[in-house]
Write an enzyme that holds these catalytic residues in place. Structure first.
Site, short mmCIF file in Angstrom:
data_model
loop_
_atom_site.label_atom_id
_atom_site.label_comp_id
_atom_site.label_asym_id
_atom_site.label_seq_id
_atom_site.Cartn_x
_atom_site.Cartn_y
_atom_site.Cartn_z
N HIS A 355 51.29 35.28 45.17
CA HIS A 355 49.93 35.77 45.39
C HIS A 355 48.85 35.06 44.59
O HIS A 355 47.69 35.45 44.67
CB HIS A 355 49.85 37.26 45.04
CG HIS A 355 50.42 38.16 46.09
ND1 HIS A 355 49.67 38.66 47.11
CD2 HIS A 355 51.68 38.62 46.28
CE1 HIS A 355 50.42 39.41 47.89
NE2 HIS A 355 51.65 39.41 47.41
N LYS A 543 35.32 45.28 45.29
CA LYS A 543 36.63 44.69 44.98
C LYS A 543 36.81 44.79 43.47
O LYS A 543 35.88 45.15 42.76
CB LYS A 543 36.67 43.23 45.42
CG LYS A 543 35.43 42.41 45.00
CD LYS A 543 35.47 40.98 45.48
CE LYS A 543 35.08 40.81 46.93
NZ LYS A 543 36.15 40.25 47.73
N ARG A 544 38.01 44.48 42.96
CA ARG A 544 38.17 44.48 41.51
C ARG A 544 37.12 43.59 40.86
O ARG A 544 36.69 42.60 41.44
CB ARG A 544 39.57 43.98 41.14
CG ARG A 544 40.69 44.96 41.45
CD ARG A 544 40.52 46.26 40.67
NE ARG A 544 40.79 46.07 39.27
CZ ARG A 544 41.90 46.47 38.66
NH1 ARG A 544 42.84 47.11 39.33
NH2 ARG A 544 42.08 46.26 37.38
N LYS A 549 35.91 36.38 41.02
CA LYS A 549 35.31 36.98 42.21
C LYS A 549 33.78 36.90 42.17
O LYS A 549 33.10 37.11 43.16
CB LYS A 549 35.76 38.44 42.36
CG LYS A 549 37.24 38.57 42.75
CD LYS A 549 37.66 40.04 42.80
CE LYS A 549 39.14 40.25 43.10
NZ LYS A 549 39.47 40.15 44.54
N THR A 651 41.52 40.46 51.35
CA THR A 651 41.73 41.27 52.55
C THR A 651 40.49 42.11 52.82
O THR A 651 40.25 42.52 53.95
CB THR A 651 42.95 42.21 52.40
OG1 THR A 651 42.85 42.89 51.14
CG2 THR A 651 44.24 41.44 52.46
N LYS A 655 38.43 43.49 56.39
CA LYS A 655 38.03 44.88 56.68
C LYS A 655 36.54 44.93 57.02
O LYS A 655 36.13 45.62 57.96
CB LYS A 655 38.33 45.78 55.48
CG LYS A 655 39.80 45.84 55.09
CD LYS A 655 39.95 46.60 53.77
CE LYS A 655 41.27 46.32 53.10
NZ LYS A 655 41.27 46.72 51.67
C1 LIG Z 1 41.18 45.96 50.54
C2 LIG Z 1 41.11 46.52 49.19
C3 LIG Z 1 41.06 45.66 48.08
C4 LIG Z 1 41.08 44.16 48.20
O1 LIG Z 1 39.75 43.70 48.32
P1 LIG Z 1 39.41 42.13 48.13
O2 LIG Z 1 37.98 42.09 48.59
O3 LIG Z 1 40.30 41.39 49.05
O4 LIG Z 1 39.58 41.81 46.72
C5 LIG Z 1 40.98 46.22 46.82
N1 LIG Z 1 40.94 47.55 46.64
C6 LIG Z 1 40.97 48.40 47.69
C7 LIG Z 1 40.92 49.85 47.42
C8 LIG Z 1 41.05 47.92 48.99
O5 LIG Z 1 41.11 48.78 50.01
#
Ligand SMILES: *Cc1c(COP(=O)(O)O)cnc(C)c1O
Length: 710
Positions: A355, A543-544, A549, A651, A655
């Site tokens: 990853h 996101k985190r 990022k 990911t 979404k």
């Molecule tokens: C999809 C998701 C992530 C991943 O988000 P990225 O933008 O790809 O870092 C992190 N936390 C939650 C709760 C998510 O649903």
């Protein structure tokens, strides 16, 4: 089994009275929620019973992951059973609002972010595809902390998600497995064979809790997420101490054991340097494989020679990599097989997803610590390493670097990713670009040796959760326009191309987006007391929080807009709401400072009448799957701005996109593939390419323009 609204209402009232001994008027939302969950579980048991015969002859797939971010299940399961409308209406006639019940469900925070959510999406997809695929993980008593913002700072609150019980899980005491730690290894020659005996070990009881994974439509497939909890083995040790009056010692042993499944490490990028973490890893690996072998044998096949044809084990990142030496141990020490045969079976059973490319996130363990905790596993790794080196030296006599970079044991550490690559038949990256970087850079030596193992599996998300369920209004619009087949097959969404100039469709699309923004605004108002203007552009980065990022870059852009607007208020043509959300690891000072900065900027702008009509910054507390289900559908702009090469896939980007947000991003991770799919006129790309970034890192300058992009 209920089949229509009336029979549902009857069954539901019965459940409340029978199960909880309460009538409707006295039932709290929690009671009402539990009664509904029990009804849904019964429906599952019914399907499971009638489909028993068609199940469990095919290959069994086990997805081992330290993290599963499954989100709430109730609404998903109502949608999957196609009974949401029936239930909603039936409850309404009983004066119950389904949404109130949905809010009762805990969102099990058994993961940090993308990696854990990916695992959950795979479980959903496997069930839908009719693959008998099961999750194997840890039932952390405390999930990832709950985040509160106090005076602009992140405050971490323990996530006691089990405090009311978790009605989806089923404890399977009789499937418990004993896991052994520490002790010493005695060897003996038995009929010309060296035999290993593990002695003086400490034993821990792993008790499984099963959570059903129900697929959309295909309800005959109900898979299993098995989460292990650590307990003492029958308490005899405690009792001995207790009887001697050594109460502290007795209880301290109990807490030491239970600590194994106590918390999820709130760190998603680098290894937590604690023995407890290694204990967790071996704990759920040994418990999982133990139970797999047991159920394999229950099918009447006594020899494990067929194992890899009937069982596949997937290793999600390096945390479960001890699956490799543990299966070797079972095959050799418990089944009496020789090394070569065991190794063949093991490699053919295992596959591995990498990853990350960040060196600081590559897992490694000090040999001393490892050896003390897992003496037999260590011996096996030593032998894997020795044999691998031997096979290499024959082929790569000339190349010391190849030998060095591919060793499992070096510099006093056990390098987990090296063990994963050597011991698996398949190694995949999570987006095209990421896999290329793995093959050409990070694992280039392995790629020379095991080129055939490397492949790409670009991450994905379950569109039935993040579109169909999370965005009912858009789903209805899409179904009205192109029919329902997209629910099974996301590729059908391509049919929407035909409507790109359809005025009425586009107007309805805009209306749906507006309504989703209102829905989010309402939620934020209730939860945090903040007003959002749904007529402004929602520009979202959730996101985190992490340096790579680049939330900070986003903040700097907003500061720039703000400074410009102070001198020239006309420079802000439309009103803009910048929305942030995400957790920072508690020990990650930089990330916490970024949160503080976002909130400071938010205040500054809020109190400046020159700009506060046009500009707003908000930080949404406690970003998790449930929050995401409200946020993604409400976004106009999706911020995917990581430093190119650093975000393996992402990911969140997917979404947002499936909910109709426009992507503002760099050519990183799966953004590259999104860019290819939507075309450059439909995405806003900026910044360096991955190749340029890697060149900077290595040489401190730009590559010459003649070099092609990665
Ligand atoms: C999809 C998701 C992530 C991943 O988000 P990225 O933008 O790809 O870092 C992190 N936390 C939650 C709760 C998510 O649903």
């Amino acid at each position: 089994m209920f089949t229509d609204k009336e029979s549902f209402k009857q069954a539901y009232l019965m459940k409340l009275i029978e199960g909880e001994g309460i009538n409707l008027n006295d039932a709290t939302h929690w009671d009402q929620f539990v009664a509904l969950v029990i009804l849904v579980k019964e429906k599952m048991s019914y399907y499971r019973a009638i489909n028993q015969n068609s199940m469990s002859q095919g290959k069994q797939v086990y997805y081992f992951s330290m993290e599963f971010l499954i989100g709430r299940l109730l609404l998903n399961y109502l949608v999957n059973f196609k009974i949401e409308d029936l239930v909603r209406e039936g409850l309404a006639e009983l004066n119950i609002n389904l949404d109130d019940l949905l809010e009762q469900e805990a969102d099990p925070g058994l993961g940090n972010g993308g990696l854990g959510r990916l695992a959950a999406c795979f479980l959903d997809s496997m069930a839908f595809l009719g693959i008998e695929g099961h999750g194997n993980g840890i039932r952390y008593k405390y999930g990832l902390f709950e985040q509160k913002i106090v005076a602009g700072n992140q405050v971490e609150v323990a996530d006691n998600w089990l405090k009311n019980g978790y009605p989806w899980e089923i404890r399977k005491q009789n499937r418990a497995v004993v896991v052994k730690f520490k002790g010493n290894i005695r060897t003996e020659q038995n009929e010309g064979r060296l035999t290993f005996y593990h002695e003086n070990y400490e034993q821990v009881l792993a008790v499984p809790y099963d959570v059903p994974i129900l697929s959309y439509e295909n309800c005959s497939y109900i898979n299993n997420l098995r989460l292990w909890s650590a307990e003492t083995t029958c308490g005899e040790l405690d009792l001995v101490c207790f009887n001697r009056g050594e109460f502290n010692q007795a209880t301290s042993f109990k807490s030491e054991v239970e600590a194994i499944s106590y918390i999820l490490y709130p760190d998603d990028s680098s290894r937590a340097g604690r023995e407890l973490r290694l204990k967790q890893e071996y704990f759920f690996v040994a418990a999982g494989l133990g139970s797999i072998v047991r159920s394999y044998k229950k099918k009447g096949i006594n020899s494990l020679q067929e194992f890899s044809r009937r069982v596949a084990v997937h290793i999600n990142d390096t945390h479960p990599v001890l699956c490799i030496p543990e299966l070797m141990r079972i095959l050799m020490d418990e089944e009496g097989m020789g090394w070569d045969e065991s190794w063949n079976i093991t490699v053919n059973t295992m596959s591995f997803t990498n990853h990350t490319i960040m060196p600081e996130a590559m897992e490694k363990w000090p040999i001393d610590l490892f050896k003390g905790l897992l003496p037999r596993i260590y011996l096996i790794i030593e032998e894997i390493d020795r044999r691998f080196k031997e096979s290499l030296v024959r082929k790569f006599l000339d190349n010391e670097e190849v030998v060095r970079n591919t060793q499992i044991l070096k510099d006093g550490y056990v390098w987990m990713v090296n063990l994963a690559i050597i011991g698996s038949s398949s190694v995949n990256g999570v987006a095209k670009l990421h896999t290329e970087i793995l093959k050409e850079e990070v694992f280039k030596e392995y790629n020379r040796i095991f080129g055939y193992k490397f492949n790409n599996k670009t991450n994905g998300v379950n569109h039935r959760r993040f579109l169909l369920t999370a965005n009912p209004k858009l789903s209805r619009l899409i179904t009205d326009a192109i029919g329902p087949s997209w629910k099974e097959e996301a590729g059908e969404l391509q049919k929407l191309h035909g409507l790109k100039n359809d005025r009425s469709f586009l107007e309805q699309l805009a209306k749906v987006k507006y309504e989703n923004k209102c829905r989010l605004a309402e939620r934020v108002k209730t939860k945090q007391g903040i007003d959002l203007d749904p007529l402004s552009i929602f520009d979202v980065q959730v996101k985190r929080i992490h340096a790579y990022k680049r939330q900070l870059l986003n903040v700097l852009k907003i500061m720039h807009l703000y400074n410009k607007a102070i001198n020239d208020p006309e420079s802000l043509t439309t009103s803009h709401t910048f929305i942030f959300g995400g957790k920072a690891a508690p020990g990650y000072h930089y990330a916490k400072t970024v949160i503080k900065l976002i909130n400071a900027l938010s205040q500054k702008i809020e109190h400046d009448p020159k700009v506060n009509q046009k500009l707003k910054v908000v930080f949404l507390e406690n970003f998790n799957v449930t929050q995401g289900e409200f946020i993604y559908p409400a976004a106009d702009i999706s911020e995917q701005i990581s430093t190119a090469s650093k975000e393996a896939s992402g990911t969140g980007n997917m979404k947002f996109m499936m909910n109709g947000a426009l992507t503002l991003g760099t050519l990183d991770g799966a953004n590259v593939e999104i860019n290819e799919a939507v075309g450059k006129d439909n995405i806003f790309i900026f910044g360096l390419t991955a190749e340029q970034v890697l060149h900077y890192t290595r040489y401190g300058g730009m590559p010459t323009p003649t070099l092609e992009r990665v």
